[in-house]
Design a protein around this motif. Structure first.
Motif, PDB file in Angstrom:
ATOM      1  N   UNK A  15       0.749  -0.805  -0.086  1.00 49.05           N
ATOM      2  CA  UNK A  15      -0.101   0.276  -0.137  1.00 49.05           C
ATOM      3  C   UNK A  15       1.062   1.281   0.164  1.00 49.05           C
ATOM      4  N   UNK A  18       2.131   3.248  -3.220  1.00 50.14           N
ATOM      5  CA  UNK A  18       0.467   4.070  -3.604  1.00 50.14           C
ATOM      6  C   UNK A  18       0.946   5.248  -3.943  1.00 50.14           C
ATOM      7  N   UNK A  19       1.747   6.309  -3.056  1.00 54.03           N
ATOM      8  CA  UNK A  19       1.414   7.546  -3.404  1.00 54.03           C
ATOM      9  C   UNK A  19       3.213   7.647  -2.642  1.00 54.03           C
ATOM     10  N   UNK A  20       3.143   9.258  -3.609  1.00 54.00           N
ATOM     11  CA  UNK A  20       4.424   9.286  -2.746  1.00 54.00           C
ATOM     12  C   UNK A  20       4.737   9.742  -0.981  1.00 54.00           C
ATOM     13  N   UNK A  21       3.286  10.469  -0.721  1.00 49.54           N
ATOM     14  CA  UNK A  21       2.892  10.240   0.808  1.00 49.54           C
ATOM     15  C   UNK A  21       3.435   9.582   1.758  1.00 49.54           C
ATOM     16  N   UNK A  22       3.262   7.946   1.210  1.00 41.38           N
ATOM     17  CA  UNK A  22       2.984   7.088   2.282  1.00 41.38           C
ATOM     18  C   UNK A  22       4.743   6.883   2.098  1.00 41.38           C
ATOM     19  N   UNK A  25       6.396   8.639   4.291  1.00 44.02           N
ATOM     20  CA  UNK A  25       6.258   8.242   5.593  1.00 44.02           C
ATOM     21  C   UNK A  25       6.857   7.418   5.732  1.00 44.02           C
ATOM     22  N   UNK A  28      10.764   8.128   6.674  1.00 43.40           N
ATOM     23  CA  UNK A  28      11.032   8.615   7.645  1.00 43.40           C
ATOM     24  C   UNK A  28      10.886   7.801   8.781  1.00 43.40           C
ATOM     25  N   UNK A  89       7.041  17.982  10.363  1.00 45.27           N
ATOM     26  CA  UNK A  89       6.063  17.509  11.296  1.00 45.27           C
ATOM     27  C   UNK A  89       5.579  18.299  11.783  1.00 45.27           C
TER      28      UNK A  89
ATOM     29  N   UNK B  73      -6.476   8.687  -5.929  1.00 42.34           N
ATOM     30  CA  UNK B  73      -6.439   9.674  -4.595  1.00 42.34           C
ATOM     31  C   UNK B  73      -7.514   9.821  -4.667  1.00 42.34           C
ATOM     32  N   UNK B 210       0.796  10.528   9.438  1.00 48.36           N
ATOM     33  CA  UNK B 210       1.061  10.216   8.071  1.00 48.36           C
ATOM     34  C   UNK B 210       1.255  11.656   7.158  1.00 48.36           C
ATOM     35  N   UNK B 215      -3.449  16.645   4.102  1.00 50.93           N
ATOM     36  CA  UNK B 215      -3.153  17.260   2.334  1.00 50.93           C
ATOM     37  C   UNK B 215      -4.590  16.924   1.607  1.00 50.93           C
ATOM     38  N   UNK B 224      -4.972  16.155  11.070  1.00 53.15           N
ATOM     39  CA  UNK B 224      -3.562  15.917  11.836  1.00 53.15           C
ATOM     40  C   UNK B 224      -2.942  16.968  13.175  1.00 53.15           C
TER      41      UNK B 224
END
Ligand code: FES
Lengths: 150, 248
Positions: A15, A18-22, A25, A28, A89, B73, B210, B215, B224
């Motif tokens: 999972x 499938x997404x650059x944000x993930x 994360x 990190x 963050x 998305x 996350x 976003x 968040x």
């Protein structure tokens, strides 16, 4: 009323790809593994130090091997990633930071935070390596009594 | 009309009465530059296939009904335009992490229970008689919670939250944002009313920062931040500091 039949889509193991944000994360979070390994290397060195000069020199020779240099390069990259994303963050994990009634922008938090971390790292490195500028070295000598670090 | 083009829309189809699992169905949809993905789906329903099921109401990003995965998305389909996705194809699927009820409609029951659990209304210390007139707030008091009051329960943030995907019991970003919204309201008793929901195993601590929820929020709510400020509150509560502050 009859129970509505629904379809639950399973969460695929990949999972997070499938997404650059993930992906950011997960990188990190993965940095923790490298911090852990780096801590083990340091502990190992400390242990070697307690066993005398030969053991310590052996550990230092090991650090100079290409594999160890590669490991440190990767660990340093993850440390940098962690530092930057941690400050990114921070405005979300801490109560809203305001200056003169205005919310401090994320970019400012990152720049000030990463800048301060870099300055402290540079200071400690220069102190340990004995290359502090004379004025600063003098100030540190006054603060840390003889027999202390330096 | 000269500026009509055609785009392929691939929609996930699932009929609970006949299907054991979902499948994709393709439609060739003519569209003009002013048409949203929602209008594309309405075209399909009106002209190509009346059985396609999806939710919508306001068509202007207010009601929160039309959220779906568009090309993987989470988006409100009424404010996503086909012209921006041309030449396509456009893949539309129900919001991630939710059980599929039929086609693009998800089962919202779990969320509604969570919403009820955070007491999404003002709980005041004592009943105010009508004769006292309206409760007044200063602009600063309004400002404290205003952002969080903009949530439209569209659930995009849940589709953006892998922790909710992994644990469907997680109270989740929108419900916790609304928890924060009422706690911050000067007319509300505050923290102590909703402490159990925030402190629970499936409360704020299930969040691992996350951050994708904030976003995708179409209303700028920043779930968040709401969740993580309440980790601070939850920790203070654990240490007994909240009680010293009168439970606020
Ligand atoms: S139809 Fe109401 S938010 Fe899209």
């Amino acid at each position: 009323m009859a129970e509505v039949r629904t379809y639950r889509r399973p969460m695929p193991a990949d999972w997070w790809t499938r997404n650059p944000s993930y992906v950011v994360y997960m990188l990190r979070e993965a940095s923790a593994v490298f911090f852990f390994l780096y801590a083990l290397v340091l502990l190992w060195g400390l242990n070697a130090l307690s066993q005398g000069e030969a053991a310590f020199d052996g550990w230092r020779a090991l650090l100079a091997t290409p594999a160890m240099i590669a490991f440190h390069a990767v660990a340093a990259a993850f440390a940098l990633l962690h530092t930057v994303t941690w400050f990114m963050v921070l405005p979300k994990t801490a109560p809203t930071l305001r200056l003169g009634g205005r919310i401090v922008p994320v970019a400012a938090v990152v720049v000030v935070g990463v800048g301060a971390s870099a300055a402290i790292s540079a200071f400690i490195y220069a102190w340990v390596a004995g290359i502090l500028p004379p004025g600063l070295a003098e100030a540190v000598r006054n603060l840390v009594p003889p027999g202390g670090a330096s | 009309m000269t500026d009509t083009r055609t785009i392929r829309i691939e929609a996930l189809r699932f009929n609970p009465e006949t299907d054991s699992e979902p499948r994709l169905q393709r439609y060739e949809v003519p569209f003009t530059p002013d048409m949203s993905v929602l209008q594309g789906l309405q075209y399909i329903k009106d002209h190509l296939d009346g059985s396609l099921t999806f939710r919508w109401s306001c068509r202007m990003a207010v009601c929160g009904s039309c959220g779906m995965m568009i090309n993987g998305r989470p988006h409100l389909s009424c404010e996503t335009f086909l012209r921006d996705l041309y030449p396509g194809p456009v893949r539309v699927e129900p919001l991630d992490h939710f059980p599929v009820q039929r086609d693009l409609a998800i089962d919202q029951a779990g969320f509604l229970d969570k919403l009820a659990a955070i007491k999404p209304y003002i709980v005041s210390a004592k009943e105010r008689p009508l004769s006292e007139g309206p409760s007044r707030q200063t602009p600063a008091q309004l400002d404290a919670y205003y952002q969080y009051s903009q949530c439209i329960n569209c659930l995009l943030c849940y589709a953006a939250c892998p922790q909710f995907g992994l644990n469907p019991d997680f109270i989740g970003p929108a419900a916790l944002s609304l928890l924060h919204r009422y706690n911050l309201d000067s007319r509300d008793i505050g923290w102590s009313v909703r402490a159990d929901a925030a402190n629970a195993d499936v409360g704020v601590w299930e969040c691992t920062v996350v951050g994708y929820c904030s976003e995708v929020c179409p209303k700028g709510v920043d779930p968040m931040h709401a969740v993580n400020e309440n980790k601070v509150n939850s920790a203070l509560d654990y240490l007994g500091v909240k009680r010293l502050l009168g439970g606020r």
